[in-house]
Design a protein around this motif. Structure first.
Motif, PDB file in Angstrom:
ATOM      1  N   LEU A  35      -7.229  -0.597   6.360  1.00  0.00           N
ATOM      2  CA  LEU A  35      -8.032   0.095   5.359  1.00  0.00           C
ATOM      3  C   LEU A  35      -9.252  -0.728   4.980  1.00  0.00           C
ATOM      4  O   LEU A  35     -10.363  -0.196   4.857  1.00  0.00           O
ATOM      5  CB  LEU A  35      -7.186   0.380   4.117  1.00  0.00           C
ATOM      6  CG  LEU A  35      -6.094   1.447   4.259  1.00  0.00           C
ATOM      7  CD1 LEU A  35      -5.175   1.429   3.051  1.00  0.00           C
ATOM      8  CD2 LEU A  35      -6.706   2.835   4.427  1.00  0.00           C
ATOM      9  N   TYR A  89      -8.435   1.910  -4.130  1.00  0.00           N
ATOM     10  CA  TYR A  89      -7.852   3.055  -3.427  1.00  0.00           C
ATOM     11  C   TYR A  89      -8.808   3.495  -2.328  1.00  0.00           C
ATOM     12  O   TYR A  89     -10.001   3.185  -2.348  1.00  0.00           O
ATOM     13  CB  TYR A  89      -7.523   4.196  -4.391  1.00  0.00           C
ATOM     14  CG  TYR A  89      -8.684   5.047  -4.845  1.00  0.00           C
ATOM     15  CD1 TYR A  89      -8.962   6.279  -4.235  1.00  0.00           C
ATOM     16  CD2 TYR A  89      -9.501   4.657  -5.900  1.00  0.00           C
ATOM     17  CE1 TYR A  89     -10.019   7.069  -4.661  1.00  0.00           C
ATOM     18  CE2 TYR A  89     -10.557   5.441  -6.334  1.00  0.00           C
ATOM     19  CZ  TYR A  89     -10.811   6.640  -5.711  1.00  0.00           C
ATOM     20  OH  TYR A  89     -11.856   7.430  -6.132  1.00  0.00           O
ATOM     21  N   VAL A 110       0.857  -1.177   0.000  1.00  0.00           N
ATOM     22  CA  VAL A 110       0.000   0.000   0.000  1.00  0.00           C
ATOM     23  C   VAL A 110       0.898   1.233   0.000  1.00  0.00           C
ATOM     24  O   VAL A 110       1.818   1.343   0.812  1.00  0.00           O
ATOM     25  CB  VAL A 110      -0.921   0.035   1.237  1.00  0.00           C
ATOM     26  CG1 VAL A 110      -1.705   1.346   1.298  1.00  0.00           C
ATOM     27  CG2 VAL A 110      -1.877  -1.145   1.209  1.00  0.00           C
ATOM     28  N   TRP A 111       0.648   2.129  -0.952  1.00  0.00           N
ATOM     29  CA  TRP A 111       1.405   3.382  -1.044  1.00  0.00           C
ATOM     30  C   TRP A 111       0.455   4.531  -0.760  1.00  0.00           C
ATOM     31  O   TRP A 111      -0.719   4.488  -1.153  1.00  0.00           O
ATOM     32  CB  TRP A 111       2.031   3.536  -2.431  1.00  0.00           C
ATOM     33  CG  TRP A 111       3.065   2.495  -2.729  1.00  0.00           C
ATOM     34  CD1 TRP A 111       2.858   1.230  -3.194  1.00  0.00           C
ATOM     35  CD2 TRP A 111       4.477   2.626  -2.552  1.00  0.00           C
ATOM     36  NE1 TRP A 111       4.048   0.568  -3.323  1.00  0.00           N
ATOM     37  CE2 TRP A 111       5.062   1.399  -2.934  1.00  0.00           C
ATOM     38  CE3 TRP A 111       5.303   3.660  -2.095  1.00  0.00           C
ATOM     39  CZ2 TRP A 111       6.432   1.179  -2.886  1.00  0.00           C
ATOM     40  CZ3 TRP A 111       6.670   3.443  -2.053  1.00  0.00           C
ATOM     41  CH2 TRP A 111       7.224   2.212  -2.447  1.00  0.00           C
ATOM     42  N   SER A 112       0.956   5.553  -0.095  1.00  0.00           N
ATOM     43  CA  SER A 112       0.076   6.667   0.258  1.00  0.00           C
ATOM     44  C   SER A 112       0.721   7.990  -0.114  1.00  0.00           C
ATOM     45  O   SER A 112       1.941   8.106  -0.248  1.00  0.00           O
ATOM     46  CB  SER A 112      -0.256   6.646   1.753  1.00  0.00           C
ATOM     47  OG  SER A 112       0.849   7.054   2.533  1.00  0.00           O
ATOM     48  N   ARG A 171      -5.166  11.514   3.596  1.00  0.00           N
ATOM     49  CA  ARG A 171      -4.236  10.868   2.681  1.00  0.00           C
ATOM     50  C   ARG A 171      -5.000  10.075   1.631  1.00  0.00           C
ATOM     51  O   ARG A 171      -6.170   9.713   1.795  1.00  0.00           O
ATOM     52  CB  ARG A 171      -3.275   9.914   3.417  1.00  0.00           C
ATOM     53  CG  ARG A 171      -2.359  10.615   4.402  1.00  0.00           C
ATOM     54  CD  ARG A 171      -1.258   9.694   4.904  1.00  0.00           C
ATOM     55  NE  ARG A 171      -0.243   9.438   3.905  1.00  0.00           N
ATOM     56  CZ  ARG A 171       0.755  10.281   3.617  1.00  0.00           C
ATOM     57  NH1 ARG A 171       0.846  11.439   4.251  1.00  0.00           N
ATOM     58  NH2 ARG A 171       1.643   9.976   2.698  1.00  0.00           N
ATOM     59  N   LEU A 172      -4.286   9.810   0.534  1.00  0.00           N
ATOM     60  CA  LEU A 172      -4.722   8.891  -0.508  1.00  0.00           C
ATOM     61  C   LEU A 172      -3.912   7.616  -0.358  1.00  0.00           C
ATOM     62  O   LEU A 172      -2.688   7.667  -0.254  1.00  0.00           O
ATOM     63  CB  LEU A 172      -4.482   9.518  -1.893  1.00  0.00           C
ATOM     64  CG  LEU A 172      -4.485   8.574  -3.102  1.00  0.00           C
ATOM     65  CD1 LEU A 172      -5.891   8.030  -3.345  1.00  0.00           C
ATOM     66  CD2 LEU A 172      -3.958   9.304  -4.344  1.00  0.00           C
ATOM     67  N   TRP A 173      -4.595   6.458  -0.336  1.00  0.00           N
ATOM     68  CA  TRP A 173      -3.915   5.161  -0.270  1.00  0.00           C
ATOM     69  C   TRP A 173      -4.240   4.373  -1.526  1.00  0.00           C
ATOM     70  O   TRP A 173      -5.392   4.359  -1.980  1.00  0.00           O
ATOM     71  CB  TRP A 173      -4.379   4.347   0.943  1.00  0.00           C
ATOM     72  CG  TRP A 173      -3.918   4.849   2.264  1.00  0.00           C
ATOM     73  CD1 TRP A 173      -2.738   4.592   2.899  1.00  0.00           C
ATOM     74  CD2 TRP A 173      -4.650   5.707   3.163  1.00  0.00           C
ATOM     75  NE1 TRP A 173      -2.685   5.217   4.120  1.00  0.00           N
ATOM     76  CE2 TRP A 173      -3.857   5.905   4.307  1.00  0.00           C
ATOM     77  CE3 TRP A 173      -5.899   6.301   3.102  1.00  0.00           C
ATOM     78  CZ2 TRP A 173      -4.259   6.682   5.379  1.00  0.00           C
ATOM     79  CZ3 TRP A 173      -6.313   7.079   4.159  1.00  0.00           C
ATOM     80  CH2 TRP A 173      -5.503   7.270   5.282  1.00  0.00           C
ATOM     81  N   GLU A 182       3.495   2.071   3.006  1.00  0.00           N
ATOM     82  CA  GLU A 182       2.907   1.867   4.320  1.00  0.00           C
ATOM     83  C   GLU A 182       3.253   0.476   4.861  1.00  0.00           C
ATOM     84  O   GLU A 182       3.544  -0.444   4.093  1.00  0.00           O
ATOM     85  CB  GLU A 182       1.384   2.012   4.245  1.00  0.00           C
ATOM     86  CG  GLU A 182       0.905   3.387   3.790  1.00  0.00           C
ATOM     87  CD  GLU A 182       1.130   4.466   4.837  1.00  0.00           C
ATOM     88  OE1 GLU A 182       1.393   4.110   6.007  1.00  0.00           O
ATOM     89  OE2 GLU A 182       1.045   5.656   4.496  1.00  0.00           O
ATOM     90  N   TRP A 235       5.467   9.615  -2.695  1.00  0.00           N
ATOM     91  CA  TRP A 235       4.709   8.469  -2.234  1.00  0.00           C
ATOM     92  C   TRP A 235       5.439   7.818  -1.066  1.00  0.00           C
ATOM     93  O   TRP A 235       6.668   7.801  -1.020  1.00  0.00           O
ATOM     94  CB  TRP A 235       4.553   7.451  -3.365  1.00  0.00           C
ATOM     95  CG  TRP A 235       3.619   7.884  -4.445  1.00  0.00           C
ATOM     96  CD1 TRP A 235       3.951   8.563  -5.586  1.00  0.00           C
ATOM     97  CD2 TRP A 235       2.210   7.677  -4.498  1.00  0.00           C
ATOM     98  NE1 TRP A 235       2.837   8.781  -6.347  1.00  0.00           N
ATOM     99  CE2 TRP A 235       1.750   8.248  -5.703  1.00  0.00           C
ATOM    100  CE3 TRP A 235       1.301   7.067  -3.645  1.00  0.00           C
ATOM    101  CZ2 TRP A 235       0.410   8.215  -6.078  1.00  0.00           C
ATOM    102  CZ3 TRP A 235      -0.032   7.023  -4.011  1.00  0.00           C
ATOM    103  CH2 TRP A 235      -0.463   7.605  -5.221  1.00  0.00           C
ATOM    104  N   GLY A 242       0.089  12.301   0.694  1.00  0.00           N
ATOM    105  CA  GLY A 242      -0.634  13.290   1.482  1.00  0.00           C
ATOM    106  C   GLY A 242       0.073  14.627   1.476  1.00  0.00           C
ATOM    107  O   GLY A 242       1.245  14.722   1.097  1.00  0.00           O
ATOM    108  N   GLN A 301      -1.322  -1.970   7.180  1.00  0.00           N
ATOM    109  CA  GLN A 301      -2.200  -0.873   6.748  1.00  0.00           C
ATOM    110  C   GLN A 301      -3.301  -1.381   5.822  1.00  0.00           C
ATOM    111  O   GLN A 301      -4.423  -0.879   5.858  1.00  0.00           O
ATOM    112  CB  GLN A 301      -1.378   0.213   6.044  1.00  0.00           C
ATOM    113  CG  GLN A 301      -2.178   1.443   5.619  1.00  0.00           C
ATOM    114  CD  GLN A 301      -2.749   2.187   6.811  1.00  0.00           C
ATOM    115  OE1 GLN A 301      -2.159   2.226   7.869  1.00  0.00           O
ATOM    116  NE2 GLN A 301      -3.917   2.777   6.644  1.00  0.00           N
TER     117      GLN A 301
END
Length: 301
Positions: free
Chosen positions: A172, A140, A119-121, A130-132, A164, A161, A123, A168
């Protein structure tokens, strides 16, 4: 300066590669330093034959590198080590030149990490929202609604980016509702063009509809479904779509940007273009023939 770290290497391999790094420093195309902790630009990870050099941040254009250059086999060679780090540095530099929009960043995320469970986030500094993204799950998650995507697109050149922790993904999935990844790519296409075709798209390309967009999940203008229907019947260039929707250039550009980003539109082959043109040519006489038949029935001919 770029950073390199080691992961999972046996002590002997670590000692040899550390020595090679010291010897190679003056011959490298970019400045590197060994990083003992924290995030790194690249990681040398152990494998059965020696070590693999992995680019850790998404969008680093790893797909453009000959994968053999990133494999270091025992006994480790000085020249192979230099080639691997120089190839990585070139890819990192290429990523920096393409980081000017959310759409560009997402394209490279998809290319480089299509099968990654990570998972990359992303913000904004000093903000909690944040965007995941998880590419393998095609999902997403987003805090703050779609307005956050507008802010991320505006500030993308100053953002990075972040990978995580593995936990995570479970958090999510249990705490937030996932959205389909095509929606994120669609919106990024509408945002990042800023009134122009995305820079890696060619204005002369004829576009063919591959899949009907799920418009009920996507922001769109009323003309979008009609343009989609037209591109389903035959390949359409940007100019064709502009003419089709009555000269609304802005709508046609956003439709192409969004649809290509979400992979609903694809470039048509020459055979598809020829087939579409032939079908259009055959359809016109048929329509006129029907009108003539009606006129004849009414005694107007």
């Amino acid at each position: 300066m770029l950073t390199l770290s080691f992961s999972g290497l046996p002590d002997n391999d670590r000692l040899v590669l550390s020595a090679l790094f010291t010897l190679a420093e003056v011959q490298l195309s970019s400045k590197w330093r060994l990083n003992s902790g924290g995030d790194s630009d690249a990681v040398l990870m152990a494998n059965s034959d020696g070590a693999s050099l992995l680019l850790m941040r998404p969008g680093n254009s790893a797909a453009s590198i000959n994968p053999n250059l990133l494999q270091l086999k025992r006994p480790f060679q000085h020249i192979d080590f230099i080639k691997a780090l120089n190839a990585a540095a070139s890819a990192l530099a290429n990523q920096a030149s393409l980081s000017g929009s959310l759409a560009a960043s997402l394209v490279q995320l998809r290319n480089d990490l299509a099968h990654s469970e990570a998972v990359w986030s992303l913000g904004l500094p000093e903000a909690n929202d944040r965007l995941w993204v998880c590419t393998k799950r095609n999902s997403y998650w987003l805090d703050g609604g779609d307005n956050l995507l507008t802010k991320l697109d505006q500030e993308i050149s100053h953002l990075e980016w972040r990978q995580e922790p593995r936990e995570q993904l479970q958090r999510l999935q249990s705490e937030r509702e996932a959205q389909p990844l095509f929606r994120l790519y669609w919106i990024s296409g509408m945002l990042s063009g800023r009134g122009k075709l995305l820079p890696w798209l060619d204005v002369a390309t004829p576009w063919k509809l591959k899949t009907w967009p799920s418009f009920f999940k996507l922001p769109h203008y009323p003309t979008f479904p009609r343009m989609a229907a037209a591109a389903m019947k035959q390949p359409m260039t940007l100019d064709d779509l502009i003419a089709f929707c009555g000269g609304n250039r802005a709508a046609a550009i956003e439709f192409v940007n969004a649809s290509v980003m979400a992979e609903f539109l694809i470039g048509a082959t020459s055979a598809q273009v020829s087939s579409g043109a032939a079908a259009a040519a055959e359809a016109k006489p048929a329509k006129l023939g029907l009108i003539s038949l009606i006129r004849r029935k009414l005694g107007l001919l």
